[in-house]
Enzyme design. Structure first.
Site, PDB file in Angstrom:
ATOM      1  CG  HIS A 195       4.585   1.923  -6.879  1.00 26.25           C
ATOM      2  ND1 HIS A 195       5.927   1.752  -7.160  1.00 26.25           N
ATOM      3  CD2 HIS A 195       4.071   0.674  -6.767  1.00 26.25           C
ATOM      4  CE1 HIS A 195       6.211   0.462  -7.210  1.00 26.25           C
ATOM      5  NE2 HIS A 195       5.103  -0.207  -6.976  1.00 26.25           N
ATOM      6  N   GLY A 251       2.396  -1.639  -1.716  1.00 21.34           N
ATOM      7  CA  GLY A 251       3.423  -0.965  -2.500  1.00 21.34           C
ATOM      8  C   GLY A 251       4.448  -0.384  -1.547  1.00 21.34           C
ATOM      9  NE  ARG A 252       3.215   0.839   3.312  1.00 18.70           N
ATOM     10  CZ  ARG A 252       2.768   0.670   4.542  1.00 18.70           C
ATOM     11  NH1 ARG A 252       2.626   1.692   5.334  1.00 18.70           N
ATOM     12  NH2 ARG A 252       2.480  -0.526   4.971  1.00 18.70           N
ATOM     13  CG  HIS A 253       8.016  -1.281  -3.511  1.00 23.40           C
ATOM     14  ND1 HIS A 253       6.798  -1.840  -3.176  1.00 23.40           N
ATOM     15  CD2 HIS A 253       8.243  -1.634  -4.798  1.00 23.40           C
ATOM     16  CE1 HIS A 253       6.330  -2.507  -4.222  1.00 23.40           C
ATOM     17  NE2 HIS A 253       7.182  -2.395  -5.228  1.00 23.40           N
ATOM     18  CB  ALA A 254      11.008   3.191  -5.927  1.00 20.52           C
TER      19      ALA A 254
END
Length: 140
Positions: free
Chosen positions: A102, A53-56
């Site tokens: 997230h 994830g580690r993004h929006a």
């Protein structure tokens, strides 16, 4: 600006019994998702030490489902509100709106199914955390 619901769990019907197994269904007429699904993908064999994830997203809405194993998902809204979700039941999904950063940790046996509101578009991703905070803070 479109208002989106906060991240929340969605419960799909669980039909069946222990002696025959179960089926869960996402039927747009009986238990609709908050968007029309335009893309489906899954992740698997992810080492437990890896944080995915580690993004929006700017526009894409998603529902994450642990169809096997366990997922630990942390969401953060631009307001700074953090929520931790533990997905380990295949009849349960997590709605992730566009405005939520997230991160996802998988158990070794996890298979994550993702239902997305749009096709892949790299421009839709916010992959830099500081940019995420700036983008969404401006919209609030």
């Amino acid at each position: 600006m479109t208002d989106y619901p906060a991240p929340h769990l969605i419960h799909f019907p669980k039909l069946g019994a222990p002696d025959i197994g179960y089926i869960s269904v996402c039927d747009p007429l009986q238990n609709p998702l908050p968007f029309v699904v335009q893309r489906v993908f899954w992740t698997y064999y992810t080492p437990e030490s890896i944080v995915r994830g580690r993004h929006a997203h700017h526009r894409t809405e998603q529902v994450l489902v642990a169809v096997a194993g366990r997922l630990t998902v942390i969401t953060e809204l631009a307001t700074g509100e953090l929520q931790t979700f533990r997905l380990e039941h295949p009849n349960e999904g997590l709605y992730v709106p566009p405005n939520a950063w997230h991160t996802i940790q998988h158990s070794h046996t996890a298979v994550q199914l993702v239902l997305a509101s749009g096709p892949f578009d790299e421009v839709d991703y916010i992959r830099d955390y500081d940019e995420f905070r700036q983008q969404w803070a401006l919209r609030n």
